[in-house]
Design a protein around this motif. Sequence first.
Motif, PDB file in Angstrom:
ATOM      1  N   ILE A 141       0.853  -1.187   0.000  1.00 49.61           N
ATOM      2  CA  ILE A 141       0.000   0.000   0.000  1.00 49.61           C
ATOM      3  C   ILE A 141       0.891   1.239   0.000  1.00 49.61           C
ATOM      4  CG2 ILE A 141      -0.261  -0.186   2.525  1.00 49.61           C
ATOM      5  CD1 ILE A 141      -3.137   0.853   2.132  1.00 49.61           C
ATOM      6  N   VAL A 142       0.547   2.196  -0.843  1.00 50.31           N
ATOM      7  CA  VAL A 142       1.344   3.433  -0.908  1.00 50.31           C
ATOM      8  C   VAL A 142       0.421   4.631  -0.761  1.00 50.31           C
ATOM      9  CG1 VAL A 142       3.237   2.508  -2.302  1.00 50.31           C
ATOM     10  CG2 VAL A 142       1.222   3.450  -3.451  1.00 50.31           C
ATOM     11  N   ALA A 143       0.981   5.722  -0.236  1.00 48.96           N
ATOM     12  CA  ALA A 143       0.220   6.960  -0.046  1.00 48.96           C
ATOM     13  C   ALA A 143       0.635   7.975  -1.104  1.00 48.96           C
ATOM     14  CB  ALA A 143       0.502   7.514   1.346  1.00 48.96           C
ATOM     15  N   CYS A 144      -0.362   8.678  -1.670  1.00 49.65           N
ATOM     16  CA  CYS A 144      -0.076   9.672  -2.709  1.00 49.65           C
ATOM     17  C   CYS A 144      -0.910  10.920  -2.438  1.00 49.65           C
ATOM     18  CB  CYS A 144      -0.466   9.166  -4.098  1.00 49.65           C
ATOM     19  SG  CYS A 144      -0.036   7.464  -4.429  1.00 49.65           S
ATOM     20  N   PRO A 145      -0.364  12.098  -2.738  1.00 50.46           N
ATOM     21  CA  PRO A 145      -1.173  13.311  -2.596  1.00 50.46           C
ATOM     22  C   PRO A 145      -2.161  13.429  -3.757  1.00 50.46           C
ATOM     23  CG  PRO A 145       0.979  13.865  -3.484  1.00 50.46           C
ATOM     24  CD  PRO A 145       0.986  12.379  -3.244  1.00 50.46           C
ATOM     25  N   LEU A 146      -3.291  14.077  -3.509  1.00 47.95           N
ATOM     26  CA  LEU A 146      -4.293  14.253  -4.574  1.00 47.95           C
ATOM     27  C   LEU A 146      -3.698  15.014  -5.757  1.00 47.95           C
ATOM     28  CD1 LEU A 146      -7.238  13.734  -5.367  1.00 47.95           C
ATOM     29  CD2 LEU A 146      -7.876  15.831  -4.155  1.00 47.95           C
ATOM     30  N   THR A 147      -2.753  15.903  -5.468  1.00 50.41           N
ATOM     31  CA  THR A 147      -2.116  16.657  -6.562  1.00 50.41           C
ATOM     32  C   THR A 147      -1.293  15.737  -7.471  1.00 50.41           C
ATOM     33  OG1 THR A 147      -0.369  17.151  -4.979  1.00 50.41           O
ATOM     34  CG2 THR A 147      -1.978  18.909  -5.393  1.00 50.41           C
ATOM     35  N   GLY A 148      -0.957  14.555  -6.988  1.00 50.24           N
ATOM     36  CA  GLY A 148      -0.201  13.609  -7.808  1.00 50.24           C
ATOM     37  C   GLY A 148      -1.072  12.470  -8.308  1.00 50.24           C
ATOM     38  N   ALA A 149      -2.395  12.708  -8.372  1.00 47.15           N
ATOM     39  CA  ALA A 149      -3.328  11.628  -8.721  1.00 47.15           C
ATOM     40  C   ALA A 149      -3.083  11.076 -10.121  1.00 47.15           C
ATOM     41  CB  ALA A 149      -4.771  12.120  -8.582  1.00 47.15           C
ATOM     42  N   ALA A 150      -2.647  11.927 -11.062  1.00 46.56           N
ATOM     43  CA  ALA A 150      -2.437  11.431 -12.433  1.00 46.56           C
ATOM     44  C   ALA A 150      -1.431  10.279 -12.423  1.00 46.56           C
ATOM     45  CB  ALA A 150      -1.964  12.574 -13.340  1.00 46.56           C
ATOM     46  N   ARG A 151      -0.374  10.445 -11.640  1.00 44.28           N
ATOM     47  CA  ARG A 151       0.626   9.360 -11.564  1.00 44.28           C
ATOM     48  C   ARG A 151       0.047   8.138 -10.853  1.00 44.28           C
ATOM     49  NH1 ARG A 151       4.967  11.075  -8.389  1.00 44.28           N
ATOM     50  NH2 ARG A 151       4.065  13.159  -8.447  1.00 44.28           N
ATOM     51  N   ALA A 152      -0.755   8.401  -9.808  1.00 44.47           N
ATOM     52  CA  ALA A 152      -1.344   7.294  -9.041  1.00 44.47           C
ATOM     53  C   ALA A 152      -2.362   6.504  -9.869  1.00 44.47           C
ATOM     54  CB  ALA A 152      -2.002   7.834  -7.777  1.00 44.47           C
ATOM     55  N   PHE A 153      -2.948   7.149 -10.874  1.00 46.80           N
ATOM     56  CA  PHE A 153      -3.970   6.462 -11.683  1.00 46.80           C
ATOM     57  C   PHE A 153      -3.362   5.645 -12.827  1.00 46.80           C
ATOM     58  CE2 PHE A 153      -7.582   9.779 -10.748  1.00 46.80           C
ATOM     59  CZ  PHE A 153      -7.597   9.358  -9.432  1.00 46.80           C
ATOM     60  N   ALA A 154      -2.060   5.837 -13.095  1.00 43.42           N
ATOM     61  CA  ALA A 154      -1.440   5.135 -14.225  1.00 43.42           C
ATOM     62  C   ALA A 154      -1.488   3.624 -13.992  1.00 43.42           C
ATOM     63  CB  ALA A 154       0.005   5.603 -14.386  1.00 43.42           C
ATOM     64  N   GLY A 155      -2.016   2.906 -14.957  1.00 41.00           N
ATOM     65  CA  GLY A 155      -1.995   1.448 -14.923  1.00 41.00           C
ATOM     66  C   GLY A 155      -2.926   0.785 -13.931  1.00 41.00           C
ATOM     67  N   VAL A 156      -3.880   1.521 -13.353  1.00 42.21           N
ATOM     68  CA  VAL A 156      -4.739   0.904 -12.333  1.00 42.21           C
ATOM     69  C   VAL A 156      -5.839   0.040 -12.957  1.00 42.21           C
ATOM     70  CG1 VAL A 156      -4.383   2.660 -10.545  1.00 42.21           C
ATOM     71  CG2 VAL A 156      -6.278   2.930 -12.182  1.00 42.21           C
ATOM     72  N   ALA A 157      -6.315  -0.918 -12.169  1.00 41.33           N
ATOM     73  CA  ALA A 157      -7.474  -1.723 -12.575  1.00 41.33           C
ATOM     74  C   ALA A 157      -8.767  -1.010 -12.182  1.00 41.33           C
ATOM     75  CB  ALA A 157      -7.418  -3.089 -11.906  1.00 41.33           C
ATOM     76  N   ALA A 158      -8.691  -0.170 -11.146  1.00 43.19           N
ATOM     77  CA  ALA A 158      -9.896   0.536 -10.687  1.00 43.19           C
ATOM     78  C   ALA A 158      -9.510   1.794  -9.927  1.00 43.19           C
ATOM     79  CB  ALA A 158     -10.734  -0.371  -9.783  1.00 43.19           C
ATOM     80  N   VAL A 159     -10.414   2.758  -9.966  1.00 44.57           N
ATOM     81  CA  VAL A 159     -10.311   3.973  -9.148  1.00 44.57           C
ATOM     82  C   VAL A 159     -11.588   4.022  -8.309  1.00 44.57           C
ATOM     83  CG1 VAL A 159     -10.190   6.487  -9.135  1.00 44.57           C
ATOM     84  CG2 VAL A 159      -9.012   5.210 -10.939  1.00 44.57           C
ATOM     85  N   ILE A 160     -11.425   4.116  -6.996  1.00 47.91           N
ATOM     86  CA  ILE A 160     -12.597   4.087  -6.109  1.00 47.91           C
ATOM     87  C   ILE A 160     -12.633   5.355  -5.278  1.00 47.91           C
ATOM     88  CG2 ILE A 160     -13.722   2.856  -4.204  1.00 47.91           C
ATOM     89  CD1 ILE A 160     -12.361   0.289  -5.296  1.00 47.91           C
ATOM     90  N   ASN A 161     -13.720   6.104  -5.386  1.00 46.95           N
ATOM     91  CA  ASN A 161     -13.856   7.315  -4.572  1.00 46.95           C
ATOM     92  C   ASN A 161     -14.447   6.963  -3.215  1.00 46.95           C
ATOM     93  OD1 ASN A 161     -14.012   9.908  -3.605  1.00 46.95           O
ATOM     94  ND2 ASN A 161     -16.018  10.281  -4.551  1.00 46.95           N
ATOM     95  N   ALA A 162     -13.620   7.106  -2.180  1.00 46.65           N
ATOM     96  CA  ALA A 162     -14.090   6.882  -0.813  1.00 46.65           C
ATOM     97  C   ALA A 162     -14.021   8.181  -0.017  1.00 46.65           C
ATOM     98  CB  ALA A 162     -13.253   5.791  -0.147  1.00 46.65           C
ATOM     99  N   THR A 163     -14.022   9.325  -0.722  1.00 49.99           N
ATOM    100  CA  THR A 163     -14.126  10.618  -0.028  1.00 49.99           C
ATOM    101  C   THR A 163     -15.604  10.981   0.061  1.00 49.99           C
ATOM    102  OG1 THR A 163     -14.184  12.138  -1.907  1.00 49.99           O
ATOM    103  CG2 THR A 163     -12.008  11.353  -1.205  1.00 49.99           C
ATOM    104  N   SER A 164     -15.870  12.026   0.824  1.00 52.51           N
ATOM    105  CA  SER A 164     -17.255  12.485   0.918  1.00 52.51           C
ATOM    106  C   SER A 164     -17.569  13.521  -0.157  1.00 52.51           C
ATOM    107  CB  SER A 164     -17.507  13.050   2.312  1.00 52.51           C
ATOM    108  OG  SER A 164     -16.384  13.768   2.763  1.00 52.51           O
ATOM    109  N   ALA A 165     -16.614  13.841  -1.023  1.00 54.69           N
ATOM    110  CA  ALA A 165     -16.868  14.800  -2.098  1.00 54.69           C
ATOM    111  C   ALA A 165     -17.932  14.221  -3.040  1.00 54.69           C
ATOM    112  CB  ALA A 165     -15.592  15.091  -2.862  1.00 54.69           C
ATOM    113  N   GLY A 166     -18.844  15.037  -3.495  1.00 55.09           N
ATOM    114  CA  GLY A 166     -19.894  14.566  -4.389  1.00 55.09           C
ATOM    115  C   GLY A 166     -21.179  14.250  -3.658  1.00 55.09           C
ATOM    116  N   LEU A 167     -21.094  14.174  -2.329  1.00 57.38           N
ATOM    117  CA  LEU A 167     -22.258  13.836  -1.513  1.00 57.38           C
ATOM    118  C   LEU A 167     -23.303  14.954  -1.587  1.00 57.38           C
ATOM    119  CD1 LEU A 167     -23.109  11.629   0.585  1.00 57.38           C
ATOM    120  CD2 LEU A 167     -22.095  13.074   2.320  1.00 57.38           C
TER     121      LEU A 167
END
Length: 285
Positions: free
Chosen positions: A178-204
């Motif tokens: 498991i690794v931690a990434c800042p939201l500002t670096g999300a583009a790098r964190a999304f590279a090659g993923v099988a899924a992106v899951i929003n578990a924040t309360s944004a959008g509520l």
Amino acid sequence: MTRPAITGATVVAGVVGAPVRHSLSPLIHNAWLEAAGIDGIYVPFGPPADGFEAFANGLRGGAVRGLNVTLPFKEAALALADKVSAQARAANAANLLVFEADGTVVADNTDGLGLLAALTIQAPGFDPRSGPIAVLGAGGAARGAAAALLAAGAPQVRIVNRTLAKAEAVAAALGGSIVACPLTGAARAFAGVAAVINATSAGLSGQGDLDAPLEASPSQAVVMDMVYKPLVTPFLARAQALGRRTVDGLEMLIRQAAPSFEAFYGRPPPSEVDVRALAMKALGQ
Ligand code: ATR
């Protein structure tokens, strides 16, 4: 829906939260009870925010069979339990308490099962072992999701959060891949993923969208939002516009309810009632 008759043998369970008024769990469980012909009922409980312990401890002994637990009581539920499942321990939160006749309280967490089942149902063929998974957020919901994904064999979980220190704390608490990434670096964190899951309360409930560059994820990545009000959050709408397969929070809510129902009433929920349609109607969808 007709209300089932209450008898002297009716099994009582419910949901506890503050607020609890808008919970869809009573609708879901009572529809299942009615369809299965079970002599049971499922009711909402809304103790004051500082009154959870007194309320839950008062139920020791099993007169109420069990509770689903929602915000803000999931951590407090874990703390007062006598027995804790591995899932609840990893999530550091309980969404299910069962009150045994001998006075003990057993805590479990079915949110992880709900998350995995929702992915399987709405994104057929999705395999959590097929690639890294990005989880947005570092609160209780994100920690539970990360724990369940690691347990299901995800090769890596990337915790992406606005406040990096919180993501790092979740990563340290869970350990493993498991690794931690800042939201500002999300583009790098999304590279090659099988899924992106929003578990924040944004959008509520119509709050703003999350500033997350979904276009940086692979085109075959599955995008899920744990928020279900609205059913299609701005985040999911962006994913759909990009042509991504999406999974909504309502399916997770229903799927976490199924093992809870079995814990309360002793059998799995019946399949013949469409609780998703009922819930969507209640949400005004
Ligand atoms: P829960 O326990 O239900 O998961 P929480 O502990 O309040 O809820 O956590 C909410 C999460 O949503 C946090 O990770 C929060 O980010 P911060 O840790 O930086 O506060 C995240 N969050 C909420 N609104 C957000 C927004 N508009 N943009 C980015 N992240 C947001």
